[in-house]
Design a protein around this motif. Structure first.
Motif, PDB file in Angstrom:
ATOM      1  N   ASP A  76       0.847  -1.183   0.000  1.00 43.46           N
ATOM      2  CA  ASP A  76       0.000   0.000   0.000  1.00 43.46           C
ATOM      3  C   ASP A  76       0.886   1.237   0.000  1.00 43.46           C
ATOM      4  O   ASP A  76       1.231   1.779   1.040  1.00 43.46           O
ATOM      5  N   GLY A  77       1.267   1.649  -1.191  1.00 44.53           N
ATOM      6  CA  GLY A  77       2.210   2.759  -1.338  1.00 44.53           C
ATOM      7  C   GLY A  77       1.771   4.006  -0.606  1.00 44.53           C
ATOM      8  O   GLY A  77       2.597   4.796  -0.165  1.00 44.53           O
ATOM      9  N   ALA A  78       0.463   4.181  -0.469  1.00 48.16           N
ATOM     10  CA  ALA A  78      -0.004   5.412   0.153  1.00 48.16           C
ATOM     11  C   ALA A  78       0.074   5.333   1.667  1.00 48.16           C
ATOM     12  O   ALA A  78       0.208   6.344   2.347  1.00 48.16           O
ATOM     13  N   ALA A  79      -0.008   4.119   2.205  1.00 49.05           N
ATOM     14  CA  ALA A  79      -0.092   3.998   3.661  1.00 49.05           C
ATOM     15  C   ALA A  79       1.280   3.942   4.316  1.00 49.05           C
ATOM     16  O   ALA A  79       1.440   4.302   5.460  1.00 49.05           O
ATOM     17  N   ARG A  80       2.261   3.482   3.564  1.00 49.18           N
ATOM     18  CA  ARG A  80       3.554   3.328   4.198  1.00 49.18           C
ATOM     19  C   ARG A  80       4.370   4.615   4.083  1.00 49.18           C
ATOM     20  O   ARG A  80       4.057   5.502   3.308  1.00 49.18           O
ATOM     21  N   GLY A  81       5.447   4.633   4.836  1.00 46.72           N
ATOM     22  CA  GLY A  81       6.369   5.748   4.699  1.00 46.72           C
ATOM     23  C   GLY A  81       7.249   5.527   3.483  1.00 46.72           C
ATOM     24  O   GLY A  81       6.918   4.741   2.605  1.00 46.72           O
ATOM     25  N   THR A 114      -2.522  -2.940  -3.835  1.00 49.20           N
ATOM     26  CA  THR A 114      -2.433  -2.022  -2.706  1.00 49.20           C
ATOM     27  C   THR A 114      -3.416  -2.347  -1.590  1.00 49.20           C
ATOM     28  O   THR A 114      -3.370  -1.723  -0.543  1.00 49.20           O
ATOM     29  N   ASP A 465      11.825   2.985   5.282  1.00 47.65           N
ATOM     30  CA  ASP A 465      11.269   1.814   5.955  1.00 47.65           C
ATOM     31  C   ASP A 465      11.700   0.580   5.157  1.00 47.65           C
ATOM     32  O   ASP A 465      11.099   0.225   4.156  1.00 47.65           O
ATOM     33  N   ARG A 467      11.579  -2.547   5.578  1.00 42.17           N
ATOM     34  CA  ARG A 467      10.850  -3.815   5.574  1.00 42.17           C
ATOM     35  C   ARG A 467      10.255  -4.143   4.209  1.00 42.17           C
ATOM     36  O   ARG A 467      10.214  -5.285   3.796  1.00 42.17           O
ATOM     37  N   TYR A 468       9.796  -3.088   3.508  1.00 42.35           N
ATOM     38  CA  TYR A 468       9.123  -3.338   2.228  1.00 42.35           C
ATOM     39  C   TYR A 468      10.091  -3.901   1.203  1.00 42.35           C
ATOM     40  O   TYR A 468       9.721  -4.693   0.354  1.00 42.35           O
TER      41      TYR A 468
END
Lengths: 596, 292
Positions: A76-81, A114, A465, A467-468
Motif C-alpha cells: 500500500d504505497g499510500a499507507a507506508r512511509g 495495494t 522503511d 521492511r518493504y
C-alpha cells in the motif's frame, strides 16, 4: 414466423458460446493439472534427496545456476512511509540486486496490489482462470482454503525439517495452536506470519480530568465506575456545561474490536472472553476440555448487566451502538469523553490529536481495573495475520529458506547463530536503512547526527522503511511474538539509552505516550483470553456466520440499551443455538478434538 | 413582460427556495470535503470541521501533489478517459450510423441489432472476461481498460434512435452531391447530432473516470492503476480486528485530510468538463433544415 424462429435459435447458440468456451477451458485445465500432478509429487522429493549432500555454510549459500522465484505482494504505497529511493521500486531496488549477486536468487513479481481485498481478488482470478500461481506468496482466509481444497499448495513438513532455522522450528512448535488454518491431513501447508502481539488493551484516561476532580486513577472496577460517574456528572473540563461523558466505546462491533474494545471489563467479571462480531472469536476452553462460544456463556450476563447499568446512567456514550472504533475516537479527540480502552499506539493517533485540539488534554495509560472477584485480564488478539504458502510445483524451496533464515536470524539477533549473516551486522543495506559515520552506525535523524547531506538515504534526510524492500519473496514480514518487551523496559528505564538491535531501534521510534503505554501493558502481567479455535471456517460458519453475528451483536445492544430486560439473554442464547450455533459448536469441538 | 398575479409570486418564491435548497444539498458535501482538506489533522480526527477549515493548512495538498503514486494514477486516469471516450464514441457512432439505415439499405440489420442487444442482457462474467483479456495479452496495458467497454450498446441504441430522427432528405441531398457514407456521417450526421454526442461523451467520460474494478483486476502493478482505483484503495479502510496494526498503518487511517484532498482533486476534472459541454446541450439545428 420462421424468421423469429431463426433469430431465436441464433441467439440461443450465441448465448451458449461463452458457456461452451468456459467448459472446454476448464476441462483443459483439469486434465493438464491431473496429468501433471503425479510427476509433480515425485519430482520435488527426488530433487531434494539429490541436493541433500552435506549442508553448505548457510551464510555464504549461493545458488548457481541462479534460481528465479516468483511471488506477489501487497504494497500500500499510500499507507507506508518512504520505502524506496527515488528511481527504485518494489521490482528494482538494492535488496533485489543484492539477492541476485550474493545469493543467486532472482525475484519476479507476478502482481503487486495495494489492498488486501484486491490481493484476494487476484488470487481468486488466478485460481479460477487456471493461470500459474506464484511460487511463494501470502494467503489467508477464503482464498487460502480454496487453494488448499484445490490441491495447489505444497506440504511443507519435509522442507521445514530440512531447511528451516532451528529457532523458527521451536517457534512453530510453541505457537502450533495458531496453525489450524493451514493444516490438512496432518500436514502443514503454510508458514504463519506472526505479529508482535503487543496490541493488548490498556486503559487511557484524561489525567487532567482526574486532577481537576481530585480523584485517583481507578484500580478496581468499582473505582472505575466512580470515575466514569464523576467524569459524566461533575463537569471535569470546568466549562460549566454538562457536555462530557465517561467512557468512549464503540459498540457497533460488540465487546471486542481493534480500538476502544471492552475486553478488560469482560475479563474483570469473568474468565470467559466475549466477541459478538465474528463467529470465529472467542472460543473459550472449559474444564471438560470442550470449547464454547464466549458470547453465549451465562457469565456474559454480568458484563451486560454492568454495561446496561452504565448506559442507563449516561456514563457511556449514548451513541455507542452505531459507532465503529474510528468514529468513537472522535469523542476523545474532541474532549468530550475521558476514558477509552485500546492498544498502546493510541498515544499518537487519536489521543495525541486530543492534545492538539486542547493543550490541556492529557491522556495517560493506566493498568486495567480489577474486578470484584480479583479477576483482571484482556483478550489476546489472534497472533497470526495470514500465511506464506508455496505453489506445489515450486522446485527451489531451499533457496526460499536460505533467504528466510537470513532474515529470521537478523530478527533474532542471537549470539553465535550460524545463520546470522555478518554482512547484515549493522543493518540491512548501507545507505538505505543506515549510514556509517566514522565507524558509527546511524539509523535516523541523520542531520542531527552530523551526517553530510550526500550520505543521507533520502534527500530530505528522512528514513527508509526497509521492511518493504526486504519482504519480497517472504510473503509476510513475520515478527517474533512479544519479542519487544525487553526493549520497551530498557527505554522506559532510560529514555536516552543507545539502541543496539533493530528491534530496539523500532521501539525507540515510539512517541513517549506510546512507550509509556507499552510499558503499562508489559508490566501488568495478566491473563490474556485466548481464542482456542484457529481452524478454517466450518461449513456452518460460512452459511450461518453472518446471521449469528448479527443476532449476537443486536441482542447485546438491545440489552445494553435497556430495550429488553437482562432475562432476554437466555432467549437469545436459545435462538443462537437453534439457528446454527449448536451445529457450529459441534463442528468446532470436532476440529478441536482432532487438532489440539 | 411580467406576471404580477399573487399566485405567480408565490410560485416564483417557493420555486427559488426549493431549487436553492436542492443545489445546497449538492454543494454542501463538496464544501465539507474541501474544508476538511484544508484543516489540520487534529481537527479532522475530532470531527469538528463543518464548512470552514479549522487550523488552516495546505499540508494535505503538498502531500498529495508530492505523492508520485497519486500523480501517476491521475495521469493514467486522464489517459484512459481520453482514449476510452474517443474510441468508444468512434465505435458507437459508426455502429449506430450503419444500424440506423432501413432494412432495404442494410439487409440483416435486425439480426445485428439482436446480437448487440444480446450482450446487453448477458455478459461473460468476471472470470471468462479475465481469461479473454489475458489471452489477448492486454493485461497491464491501457487497452485492457478501454477495449472491453468500447462498445457501449446502451449508448449505441440511444445514438441510433437519434440518427433515425434525422430527416432522410438531408442524407439524400448529400448523396445527390456525390457524398459517400463516411462523408455523410462526418459532414451531415455528426454536425446535427452534437447534443447527443455531447451527452453520450459525458456519460462515457464519467464512466471511465469512475470505474475502478477493472483497474484492480487487469493491472498487476499499482503503477498502472487509474485514479479511481487508486482512490478506492486509499479510502476504503481495512478491517483491523484480525490484522496487526503497525505504526505506519495508524498514520494511514488517521489522515482524513489527505484523503479529502485527494477526493477533491479527483472530482475536479469532471467538474471542469461540465461547463464546456454545457453549450452543446441546446437543441440541434435539425429544426428548420428541411422545408417540405
Amino acid at each position: 414466423m420462421s424468421r423469429y424462429l431463426r433469430l431465436l435459435t441464433l441467439s440461443i447458440v450465441i448465448g451458449l458460446l461463452p458457456i461452451l468456451a468456459a467448459c472446454s477451458s476448464n476441462n483443459k485445465a483439469e486434465s493438464a493439472s491431473s496429468a501433471k500432478s503425479p510427476s509433480a509429487s515425485v519430482s520435488p522429493s527426488a530433487t531434494e534427496s539429490g541436493k541433500a549432500e552435506e549442508p553448505t555454510d548457510p551464510r555464504s549459500q549461493k545458488f548457481d545456476p541462479p534460481v528465479t522465484i516468483t511471488t506477489a505482494i501487497l504494497d500500500d504505497g499510500a499507507a507506508r512511509g518512504n520505502a524506496f529511493k527515488p528511481g527504485e521500486s518494489m521490482e528494482d531496488n538494492a535488496n533485489i540486486r543484492w539477492m541476485k549477486e550474493n545469493m543467486g536468487i532472482n525475484v519476479k513479481f507476478d502482481f503487486i496490489v495495494t489492498k488486501p481485498e484486491d490481493y484476494d481478488t487476484k488470487l481468486r482470478l488466478l485460481l479460477s482462470s487456471g493461470a500459474k500461481l506464484p511460487d511463494a506468496f501470502a494467503a489467508g482466509n477464503d482464498p487460502l482454503q480454496s487453494l488448499l481444497a484445490a490441491g495447489k499448495l505444497m506440504p511443507l513438513d519435509d522442507a521445514i525439517e530440512k531447511y528451516a532455522h532451528p529457532e523458527y522450528k521451536k517457534l512453530l512448535e510453541k505457537y502450533s495452536y495458531a496453525l489450524g488454518e493451514v493444516k490438512k491431513d496432518g500436514k502443514i501447508y503454510g508458514l504463519p506470519a506472526f505479529f508482535m502481539g503487543d496490541e493488548g488493551t490498556v486503559m487511557w484516561i484524561r489525567k487532567d480530568w482526574l486532577d481537576s476532580l481530585g480523584i485517583q486513577p481507578p484500580k478496581t472496577l468499582d473505582d472505575f465506575e466512580n470515575v466514569i460517574k464523576q467524569f459524566t456528572e461533575n463537569d471535569p473540563d470546568k466549562n460549566g456545561k454538562n457536555d462530557t461523558t465517561g467512557l468512549a466505546v464503540p459498540l457497533k462491533e460488540g465487546p471486542w474490536t481493534w480500538m476502544g474494545q471492552t475486553d478488560a471489563i469482560v475479563a474483570a467479571l469473568t474468565d470467559q472472553m466475549i466477541n459478538t462480531y465474528d463467529v470465529r472469536l472467542f472460543w473459550n476452553k472449559g474444564a471438560d476440555n470442550k470449547l464454547s462460544y464466549g458470547a453465549i456463556h451465562p457469565d456474559a450476563k454480568l458484563y451486560l448487566q454492568k454495561m446496561k447499568d452504565w448506559m442507563s446512567k449516561g456514563y457511556m456514550d449514548k451513541e455507542a451502538g452505531i459507532k465503529d472504533p474510528s468514529k468513537s475516537s472522535e469523542l476523545v479527540a474532541s474532549g468530550k469523553a475521558g476514558i477509552m480502552f485500546g492498544p498502546f499506539w493510541m498515544g499518537d493517533w487519536p489521543l495525541g490529536d486530543a492534545t492538539k485540539n486542547d493543550p490541556k488534554a492529557d491522556f495517560q495509560p493506566y493498568p486495567l481495573p480489577v474486578g470484584p472477584n480479583g479477576l483482571v485480564g484482556r483478550a489476546e488478539k489472534p497472533l497470526t495475520q495470514g500465511f506464506t504458502v508455496f505453489n506445489k510445483d515450486f522446485e527451489n524451496i531451499e533457496a526460499w529458506f536460505a533467504y528466510f533464515n537470513k532474515i529470521f536470524a537478523k530478527k533474532l539477533e542471537m549470539e553465535g547463530d550460524p545463520y546470522f549473516d555478518p554482512r547484515w551486522k549493522d543493518g540491512y543495506h548501507e545507505g538505505y536503512d543506515y549510514v556509517k559515520l566514522d565507524g558509527k552506525v546511524i539509523k535516523n535523524n541523520y542531520e542531527a547526527a552530523g551526517v553530510p547531506a550526500e550520505q543521507w538515504p533520502l534527500k530530505d534526510g528522512g528514513t527508509i522503511d526497509i521492511r518493504y524492500m526486504m519482504t519480497n519473496i517472504l510473503g509476510n514480514f513475520t515478527s517474533i511474538p512479544n519479542s519487544n518487551a525487553a526493549a520497551v523496559k530498557k527505554f522506559l528505564a532510560d529514555p536516552n539509552a543507545e539502541p543496539l538491535t533493530a528491534l530496539e531501534f523500532d521501539v525507540k521510534q515510539l512517541k513517549q505516550r506510546q512507550l509509556d503505554a507499552a510499558g503499562v501493558r508489559v508490566n501488568q502481567v495478566v491473563n490474556e483470553g485466548k481464542n482456542y479455535f484457529t481452524g478454517p471456517m466450518t461449513p456452518t460458519m460460512k452459511s450461518k456466520g453472518e446471521l449469528l453475528k448479527k443476532l449476537a451483536t443486536e441482542s447485546y445492544l438491545k440489552i445494553i440499551y435497556g430495550e429488553k430486560p437482562i432475562e432476554y439473554f437466555d432467549e437469545f442464547v436459545k435462538q443462537w443455538l437453534d439457528n446454527g450455533g449448536q451445529k457450529i459448536t459441534d463442528e468446532v469441538n470436532e476440529w478441536y478434538a482432532k487438532n489440539q | 413582460m411580467r406576471y404580477r398575479s399573487r399566485g405567480y409570486t408565490v410560485f416564483t418564491v417557493s420555486n427559488t427556495i426549493f431549487l436553492s435548497l436542492l443545489s445546497l444539498i449538492c454543494v454542501l458535501p463538496l464544501l465539507h470535503v474541501l474544508s476538511l482538506s484544508f484543516s489540520s489533522r487534529a481537527a479532522a480526527t475530532a470531527n469538528i470541521v463543518n464548512f470552514w477549515p479549522i487550523g488552516f493548512t495546505t499540508d494535505a495538498y503538498v502531500k498529495t501533489l508530492g505523492n508520485e503514486m497519486f500523480i501517476q494514477s491521475l495521469w493514467v486516469g486522464v489517459e484512459r478517459t481520453v482514449i476510452g471516450t474517443v474510441l468508444s464514441m468512434a465505435v458507437v457512432t459508426m455502429a449506430a450510423y450503419s444500424l440506423s439505415k432501413s432494412v432495404h439499405k442494410f439487409p440483416g440489420r435486425q439480426i445485428y441489432i439482436w446480437i448487440f442487444v444480446f450482450t446487453m442482457l448477458f455478459s461473460g462474467g468476471l472470470i471468462p472476461s479475465y481469461i479473454l483479456v489475458s489471452k489477448l495479452h492486454l493485461i497491464d496495458t491501457i487497452w485492457s481498460l478501454v477495449l472491453p467497454s468500447a462498445v457501449s450498446v446502451w449508448n449505441m441504441i440511444l445514438m441510433l434512435n437519434f440518427f433515425r430522427t434525422i430527416p432522410q432528405e438531408l442524407e439524400e441531398a448529400a448523396y445527390i452531391d456525390g457524398a459517400g457514407h463516411l462523408r455523410v456521417l462526418w459532414s451531415v450526421y455528426l454536425p446535427v447530432s452534437m447534443p447527443s454526442i455531447a451527452t453520450l461523451s459525458l456519460f462515457t467520460m464519467v464512466f471511465h473516470w469512475n470505474s475502478w474494478f477493472d483497474g484492480v483486476i487487469y493491472m498487476s502493478n499499482p503503477d498502472g492503476y487509474p485514479l479511481a482505483t487508486y482512490l478506492h484503495s486509499m479510502i476504503v479502510s481495512d478491517n483491523l480486528s484480525r490484522v496487526g496494526v503497525t505504526l505506519a498503518s495508524v498514520e494511514n487511517f488517521s489522515n482524513r485530510t489527505v484523503k479529502a484532498a485527494q477526493i477533491f482533486i479527483g472530482a475536479l476534472p469532471i467538474l471542469i468538463v461540465y461547463p464546456f459541454l454545457q453549450k452543446y446541450f441546446v437543441k440541434g439545428i435539425v429544426l428548420g433544415s428541411v422545408k417540405s
